[in-house]
Design a protein around this motif. Structure first.
Motif, short mmCIF file in Angstrom:
data_model
loop_
_atom_site.label_atom_id
_atom_site.label_comp_id
_atom_site.label_asym_id
_atom_site.label_seq_id
_atom_site.Cartn_x
_atom_site.Cartn_y
_atom_site.Cartn_z
N VAL A 416 0.85 -1.19 0.00
CA VAL A 416 0.00 0.00 0.00
C VAL A 416 0.89 1.24 0.00
O VAL A 416 1.78 1.37 0.84
N VAL A 417 0.66 2.11 -0.97
CA VAL A 417 1.39 3.38 -1.07
C VAL A 417 0.35 4.48 -0.90
O VAL A 417 -0.40 4.78 -1.82
N ASP A 418 0.27 5.05 0.28
CA ASP A 418 -0.80 6.01 0.57
C ASP A 418 -0.41 6.86 1.78
O ASP A 418 0.13 6.34 2.76
N PRO A 419 -0.71 8.16 1.74
CA PRO A 419 -0.36 9.03 2.88
C PRO A 419 -1.18 8.76 4.15
O PRO A 419 -0.82 9.28 5.21
N ARG A 420 -2.25 7.99 4.04
CA ARG A 420 -3.11 7.72 5.20
C ARG A 420 -3.05 6.25 5.59
O ARG A 420 -2.75 5.39 4.78
N ASP A 421 -3.42 6.01 6.84
CA ASP A 421 -3.59 4.63 7.30
C ASP A 421 -4.97 4.14 6.87
O ASP A 421 -5.91 4.05 7.67
N ILE A 422 -5.12 3.84 5.57
CA ILE A 422 -6.40 3.33 5.08
C ILE A 422 -6.59 1.91 5.62
O ILE A 422 -5.65 1.29 6.11
N GLY A 423 -7.80 1.40 5.52
CA GLY A 423 -8.10 0.08 6.07
C GLY A 423 -7.19 -1.01 5.55
O GLY A 423 -6.72 -1.87 6.32
N LEU A 424 -6.92 -1.00 4.25
CA LEU A 424 -6.09 -2.05 3.66
C LEU A 424 -4.63 -1.96 4.11
O LEU A 424 -3.88 -2.93 3.97
N ALA A 425 -4.22 -0.81 4.64
CA ALA A 425 -2.85 -0.69 5.14
C ALA A 425 -2.60 -1.66 6.28
O ALA A 425 -1.48 -2.14 6.48
N LYS A 426 -3.66 -1.97 7.05
CA LYS A 426 -3.53 -2.92 8.16
C LYS A 426 -3.26 -4.33 7.66
O LYS A 426 -2.69 -5.15 8.38
N LYS A 427 -3.70 -4.63 6.45
CA LYS A 427 -3.50 -5.96 5.88
C LYS A 427 -2.27 -6.03 4.99
O LYS A 427 -1.93 -7.08 4.46
N ALA A 428 -1.60 -4.89 4.80
CA ALA A 428 -0.49 -4.81 3.85
C ALA A 428 0.78 -5.43 4.41
O ALA A 428 1.05 -5.37 5.61
N ASP A 429 1.57 -6.01 3.53
CA ASP A 429 2.91 -6.47 3.89
C ASP A 429 3.84 -5.28 4.07
O ASP A 429 4.74 -5.31 4.91
N HIS A 431 3.52 -0.85 4.02
CA HIS A 431 2.77 0.38 3.83
C HIS A 431 3.77 1.53 3.72
O HIS A 431 4.47 1.85 4.68
N LEU A 432 3.85 2.11 2.54
CA LEU A 432 4.69 3.29 2.33
C LEU A 432 3.80 4.51 2.54
O LEU A 432 3.05 4.91 1.65
N LYS A 433 3.89 5.09 3.72
CA LYS A 433 3.02 6.21 4.09
C LYS A 433 3.69 7.51 3.65
O LYS A 433 4.16 8.31 4.44
N LEU A 434 3.68 7.71 2.34
CA LEU A 434 4.46 8.79 1.76
C LEU A 434 3.79 10.15 1.91
O LEU A 434 2.57 10.25 2.09
N LYS A 435 4.58 11.19 1.81
CA LYS A 435 4.07 12.56 1.86
C LYS A 435 3.22 12.82 0.62
O LYS A 435 3.59 12.42 -0.49
N PRO A 436 2.06 13.47 0.76
CA PRO A 436 1.22 13.76 -0.40
C PRO A 436 1.98 14.53 -1.47
O PRO A 436 2.77 15.44 -1.16
N GLY A 437 1.77 14.15 -2.72
CA GLY A 437 2.39 14.87 -3.83
C GLY A 437 3.76 14.37 -4.24
O GLY A 437 4.43 15.01 -5.06
N ASP A 492 14.47 1.36 3.64
CA ASP A 492 14.46 -0.11 3.58
C ASP A 492 13.09 -0.63 3.12
O ASP A 492 13.01 -1.63 2.40
N ASP A 493 12.03 0.05 3.54
CA ASP A 493 10.69 -0.34 3.06
C ASP A 493 10.57 -0.13 1.57
O ASP A 493 9.94 -0.93 0.86
N LEU A 494 11.17 0.94 1.06
CA LEU A 494 11.15 1.19 -0.39
C LEU A 494 11.88 0.06 -1.11
O LEU A 494 11.40 -0.44 -2.14
#
Length: 902
Positions: A416-429, A431-437, A492-494
């Motif tokens: 999951v590549v998303d600035p928010r902790d969306i629901g699927l982020a909990k199931k992700a192997d 989660h790249l919580k990147l800065k918007p933009g 390392d996550d990247l």
């Protein structure tokens, strides 16, 4: 293969096939109550017991769990089997309150049907019934434990098919009940109110509350149609009683597999039957400022004469007309045809301009076709790794979200590549919580690691692409450490994400508005394409670059040529011979100049370059960025016409309002996100003087001097096919035929014999060679500073759809979620003295609104998020109208704000 007989009929099946599946193969029906297709059988109801003899030994076992063996002789209706089933039904009735006459499921209860079939009228085991209270805490459905037979179909549907796991069996023995929370009440858990459990229930234990108003045997007709909300393209029946839609029923469509979300099941018909519908043509009295009822002739004559006056005085390019991405293809085609033939301009567009025009432009440039490459089922069922970028399908495309949850449960890896902790982020192997933009920097970082690790597909690159050396040079600079600094992620996550994606045999990229709605949105899209080409994951099953379109027919609106640059089928205005082709087809001279994008029409209205505007079914005052700017533009127009169902925010500024009809009142087609053209069918007629939208447009065309014959929706589709090569084999007759079987057709479908194209770019890209676009990271147009220190992102929530013009007419949805809110990080909240639930003032350089704070960690410090559905705090008063240089798409996802306690 295994050979056996069932009721004396020989049958050959593959090893691993169950008796139930084998029986179905030859048309032998075995009764079931707990069985769910494609789910590990439960075997709890015991009703599917059969008698099996092999090598002289006879046994009784459940057909849903027992696998076929060589030489089996199966009896499905022997005397002992029938007796066994009667006893099973007798036992089930012992804990089932029998009140069939008054039960909401009367006539639609499998237990009732089987008891009638086997002659079981009452239980011979009278005793104490389950007296647990009825749970009616859910807004849409009720659970009655006294009618529950504990077949677990609802539990298995929620857990295994929907992937939510919101309900389970509580307590033990005779006290067992189905519950959605440790307190057993439905409204206190994580239930999404999708109602798939209700549709799975074989008794009246789970029933939709609207069942109180009808019984199944009162339904006059069931009409198969396509959901009008997001672009998943779910298929369902609408059930009609006394000329009104009373319910929906999920259908096993190609993209939804019988599933529906809460909006599709419960928010898709109330709006059409709302008393708030505009029922008559309205003309604004400019002396009083009030709208006055008019006849159709008065309204149409006024509209035609005013537009032609403006054209005569200021030229054709002083006019513009927008189509509606929620309306059928046939309507959209006629709108753009009217603008081109009558207005004499290419100033036509649709709301994809503010959501997915970056996908159309970006994928067209890199691959040759601006559309999703693979089907939904393929990228969720056949994938080893899913890379989900800037997309929250659990809320924006819920049925796709359900299928991704199924994939994860099956063992598919999820990035999951998303600035928010969306629901699927909990199931992700990962989660790249990147800065918007920062999507372009992220993608370049992924490519840097792939090349550094030697995981690129050199053969694919050499044979099928161009521009690799240039992009290879660019991404050298995007080391994990540099990208981590830009994106605010762990290097390392990247690395792990890049290696996981590259090494997977089948790995699709799925993205949405988190990639497109930026001032660099087109480059973000092309960066998704770059990643896929680098590892050869295009033109293959379980792979591809897959934009999830926002609205039900955004794909179709672009396909139909509601674009200033494209005629239908992406035939370019600027390309040699295209305008001439349509001049010949339509019989009039056409404008040879590329038109004005919708997002540029509004500034041009303020400067008086655009003087007349026709909008069919869009609400830009609510949906477009910088609301003050949009209102100023609408007020600046000499003449503004709106074709609509409701008195929307935008409607307030119209000179004339023409009342059209909803998807439930017309024939047509929608094209879903996977390029699948599917039918919309008329189910009801709502009282009033509203008219079929294509008839309104055709009447206007004739009044403006173009001799447009009156055509049915089917005839319009035939015309579309005649001028649009990718639609050449598509017609209503074919979509309704047994050959297609309700599955729709995916374009390109060039001939009547062509089966459609599930996967794009097999063997060759539409443009020949795929192009690596040399994308460099460019920061967002507006970044935080001392005065406005927080980034604002915007998006959608599960329970509503865009402007709420539809979902807002379903009271229960408004009760679940009916007011504006802003998600902010707990660190920012503490600094500002704001607590969860506080009223706050949110301001940007463009405006100020009030909302309610939701404090937590879903967003990172310095970042916030708002939905734009709610008028009591619409985020688009704040958002920035900075536009992408290619697609002219606004930067909804990043603007600078300040938050203060109200």
């Amino acid at each position: 293969m295994i050979h056996l007989t069932i009721d004396g009929i020989p049958v050959e099946v593959e090893k691993g096939t169950t008796i139930l599946q084998a029986a179905k193969q030859i048309g032998v029906k075995i009764p079931t109550l707990c069985y769910l297709e494609n789910v590990l059988p439960d075997g709890s109801c015991r009703l599917c017991v059969v008698e099996v003899t092999n090598n002289g030994r006879t046994k009784f076992d459940t057909a849903c769990t027992l696998r076929c063996s060589e030489g089996d002789e199966v009896q499905t209706m022997s005397e002992k089997v029938v007796k066994y089933r009667k006893e099973t039904l007798d036992l089930l009735l012992s804990d089932h309150r029998v009140h069939c006459f008054s039960c909401e499921a009367n006539g639609d209860c499998k237990l009732q049907d089987y008891c009638f079939e086997y002659g079981v009228e009452k239980t011979s085991f009278p005793g104490e019934m389950n007296n647990a209270p009825i749970d009616d805490t859910n807004k849409f459905f009720t659970y009655d434990p006294s009618l529950c037979i504990l077949c677990h179909r609802c539990v298995n549907t929620c857990k295994e098919i929907v992937g939510r796991g919101a309900i389970d069996t509580m307590n033990r023995g005779f006290q067992s009940v189905i519950g959605a929370h440790y307190k057993n009440t439905w409204n206190e858990g994580i239930c999404e109110s999708c109602g798939n459990c209700v549709q799975a229930c074989p008794t009246g234990a789970l029933t939709m509350k609207r069942r109180k108003k009808y019984r199944p045997y009162q339904v006059e007709k069931k009409v198969l149609t396509t959901c009008p909300h997001c672009a998943t393209g779910c298929q369902y029946y609408v059930l009609v009683k006394d000329g009104k839609v009373v319910d929906t029923e999920g259908y096993n469509g190609p993209s939804n597999k019988g599933l529906l979300c809460v909006k599709g099941r419960s928010g898709s018909f109330d709006f059409a039957q709302s008393p708030e519908r505009i029922k008559y043509p309205l003309i604004k009295n400019h002396e009083t400022g009030e709208f006055e009822r008019a006849t159709w002739d008065e309204a149409l004559d006024l509209v035609a004469s005013k537009f032609m006056e403006i054209k005569k005085q200021y030229g054709p390019d002083s006019l513009a007309g927008f189509a509606c991405s929620r309306s059928p293809n046939e309507d959209i085609y006629m709108v753009q045809k009217m603008v081109r033939t009558c207005f004499g301009t290419n100033n036509t567009d649709n709301c994809a301009r503010v959501c997915h025009s970056a996908s159309v432009a970006g994928l067209y440039m890199t691959l040759g076709s601006g559309a999703m490459t693979n089907p939904i089922e393929d990228i969720t069922k056949n994938a080893d790794v899913i890379m989900l970028v800037g997309s929250n399908p659990e809320e924006a495309h819920p049925v796709v979200g359900m299928q991704i949850r199924q994939a994860v449960k099956r063992g598919c890896k999820l990035i999951v590549v998303d600035p928010r902790d969306i629901g699927l982020a909990k199931k992700a192997d990962i989660h790249l919580k990147l800065k918007p933009g920062t999507n372009v920097a992220f993608a370049n970082g992924i490519m840097h690691v792939i090349i550094e690790e030697g995981l690129q597909d050199d053969k694919f690159i050499a044979e099928r692409t161009e521009g690799y050396e240039k992009i290879k040079e660019i991404v050298k600079e995007y080391t994990p450490e540099k990208v981590a600094e830009i994106c605010h992620i762990d290097p390392d996550d990247l690395r792990k994400a890049a290696i996981m994606y590259a090494k997977a045999d089948r790995a699709p990229i799925i993205y949405c508005l988190g990639v497109t709605e930026h001032s660099t949105g087109t480059e973000g899209v092309m960066s998704m394409s770059n990643m896929a080409m680098l590892v050869g994951k295009l033109g293959r099953p379980g792979c591809g670059v897959n934009p999830l379109r926002g609205q039900n027919n955004v794909q179709g609106a672009c396909d139909m040529g509601a674009s200033p640059t494209d005629f239908p089928g992406y035939q370019k205005v600027a390309a040699t011979g295209v305008v001439e082709k349509f001049e010949k087809a339509w019989g009039v001279p056409l404008n040879h100049n590329v038109g004005t994008h919708a997002t540029d029409v509004f500034p041009k209205a303020i400067t008086k370059e655009i003087r007349g505007l026709y909008i069919y079914g869009e609400d830009p005052v609510v949906t477009d960025p910088d609301t003050s700017h949009i209102i100023k533009a609408l007020k600046s127009l000499d003449f503004f016409v709106l074709q609509e169902l409701f008195m929307t925010e935008t409607a307030q500024y119209a000179d004339v309002i023409l009342p059209g009809v909803s998807y439930l009142e017309k024939e047509g087609t929608f094209t879903n996100t996977e390029r699948r053209v599917q039918r919309v069918r008329k189910a009801i007629t709502v009282p009033g003087e509203m008219r079929l939208d294509t008839d309104i447009i055709i009447d206007l065309m004739n009044r403006m001097g173009y001799p447009q014959p009156h055509l049915t929706s089917a005839e319009i589709m035939d015309e579309i096919a005649s001028v649009t090569p990718s639609f050449g084999g598509i017609s209503h007759a074919r979509l309704d035929s047994e050959e297609v079987g309700g599955k729709g057709l995916q374009w390109p479908c060039p001939t009547k014999e062509h089966p459609g194209t599930p996967i794009m770019h097999v063997g060759k890209f539409s443009r020949g060679l795929g192009w690596f676009y040399p994308a460099e990271y460019v920061p967002s147009a507006e970044l935080p500073d001392e005065e406005y220190p927080i980034i604002l992102m915007t998006g959608r929530i599960l329970y509503h759809y865009t402007t709420r013009a539809m979902t807002g007419k379903t009271p229960e949805l408004m009760e679940i979620e009916g007011h504006s809110f802003i998600e902010m990080n707990i660190v920012d909240a503490e600094k500002l003295g704001i607590r969860n639930g506080d009223k706050v003032r949110v301001s940007s350089r463009r405006g100020s609104i009030e909302s309610t704070a939701r404090v937590g960690t879903k967003t990172s410090p310095g970042e916030s998020w708002m939905p734009f559905h709610f008028p009591d705090g619409n985020a688009n008063w704040l958002t920035n109208a900075a536009l992408d240089k290619y697609a002219r798409i606004p930067e909804y996802k990043v603007c600078a704000i300040k938050i203060e306690k109200a």
